[in-house]
Design an enzyme around this catalytic site. Structure first.
Site, mmCIF file in Angstrom:
data_model
loop_
_atom_site.group_PDB
_atom_site.id
_atom_site.type_symbol
_atom_site.label_atom_id
_atom_site.label_comp_id
_atom_site.label_asym_id
_atom_site.label_seq_id
_atom_site.Cartn_x
_atom_site.Cartn_y
_atom_site.Cartn_z
ATOM 1 N N ALA A 70 0.876 -1.179 0.000
ATOM 2 C CA ALA A 70 0.000 0.000 0.000
ATOM 3 C C ALA A 70 0.909 1.224 0.000
ATOM 4 C CB ALA A 70 -0.905 -0.011 1.229
ATOM 5 N N VAL B 287 4.668 -1.325 3.297
ATOM 6 C CA VAL B 287 4.477 0.100 3.001
ATOM 7 C C VAL B 287 5.309 0.440 1.766
ATOM 8 C CG1 VAL B 287 4.752 2.451 3.841
ATOM 9 C CG2 VAL B 287 4.155 0.620 5.454
ATOM 10 N N LYS B 288 4.646 1.060 0.789
ATOM 11 C CA LYS B 288 5.333 1.373 -0.468
ATOM 12 C C LYS B 288 5.713 2.850 -0.464
ATOM 13 C CE LYS B 288 4.419 -0.182 -5.215
ATOM 14 N NZ LYS B 288 3.310 -0.416 -6.164
ATOM 15 N N VAL B 289 6.982 3.116 -0.697
ATOM 16 C CA VAL B 289 7.462 4.506 -0.736
ATOM 17 C C VAL B 289 8.207 4.722 -2.050
ATOM 18 C CG1 VAL B 289 7.687 4.655 1.801
ATOM 19 C CG2 VAL B 289 9.678 3.999 0.426
#
Ligand code: G3P
Length: 217
Positions: free
Chosen positions: A56, A82-84
């Site tokens: 996400a 967690v996508k950054v």
């Protein structure tokens, strides 16, 4: 090689998951838009359905805000990654969020040096975008090969998650190179089953079977 599905379409994920083809899911802001769903709600639904990592993506551009968004997304479920984005601030957020024990997927990677930095910042996954490099007449698969070499040279544990997969050849080529994961849209995964000689052979068998006049059931 693991298969992730690159979509926020829960029906498509469910169908592939029933076949055992879904080792994880990746989403991004464009895919959330396409789904027409609320990000927190649809991500929770996907996490309930899938055992593996569900990426996400944060939408803030500054590290502190990315970290705050990442912490909120990580609370959705234990299997959130967690996508950054692969920016300087994204790398700062990656370091903090991974040190806190979260899975982090660093996305929008277009160079081997970017992938090197992501690994050093503790990324669980690096997402090089093959198709978008091909779009500008570069070879996305060369990047996968370069990252594989670098990560193996130094025993980095970050997994290569080949993204922006557009064709069935991208999938088999990534498997030959040794990408850890491909994330592909549902239609590309379905197309892996297709071959013109399979269709032709089946057609011939059906015609001959009809001539026998027999039935199995
Ligand atoms: O996983 C990233 C992917 O969604 C991007 O794919 O086809 O928009 O370049 P594409």
């Amino acid at each position: 090689m693991k298969f992730f599905v690159d979509t926020a379409d829960v029906d498509a994920i469910a169908e592939l998951n029933d076949l055992g083809f879904v080792d994880g899911v990746t989403t991004n802001p464009s895919l959330i838009l396409k789904s027409g769903r609320d990000i927190l709600e649809v991500t929770r639904e996907i996490c309930d359905m899938i055992d593996g990592p569900v990426s996400a993506e944060v939408v803030a551009l500054e590290a502190d805000a990315m970290i705050a968004e990442g912490r909120k997304l990580a609370k959705i479920a234990d299997n959130i990654a967690v996508k950054v984005p692969l920016t300087w601030d994204g790398l700062k957020a990656c370091k903090v969020l991974s040190d806190e024990g979260n899975m982090v997927n660093v996305t929008l990677c277009f160079s081997a040096n970017q992938a090197l930095l992501a690994a050093k910042a503790g990324a669980t996954f690096i997402s090089p975008f093959i198709g978008r490099l091909d779009d500008i007449n570069l070879d996305g698969l060369d990047l996968i090969e370069d990252i594989r070499t670098i990560y193996d040279n130094y025993n980095f544990k970050t997994e290569i998650l080949a993204a922006s997969i557009r064709t069935v050849n991208h999938v088999s080529d990534c498997a030959k190179i040794g990408a850890d994961v491909v994330t592909a849209p549902p239609n590309v995964l379905q197309n892996l089953a297709k071959h013109v000689l399979t269709d032709k052979g089946l057609d011939a068998f059906m015609k001959d079977w009809a001539k026998t006049g027999q039935q199995i059931l």
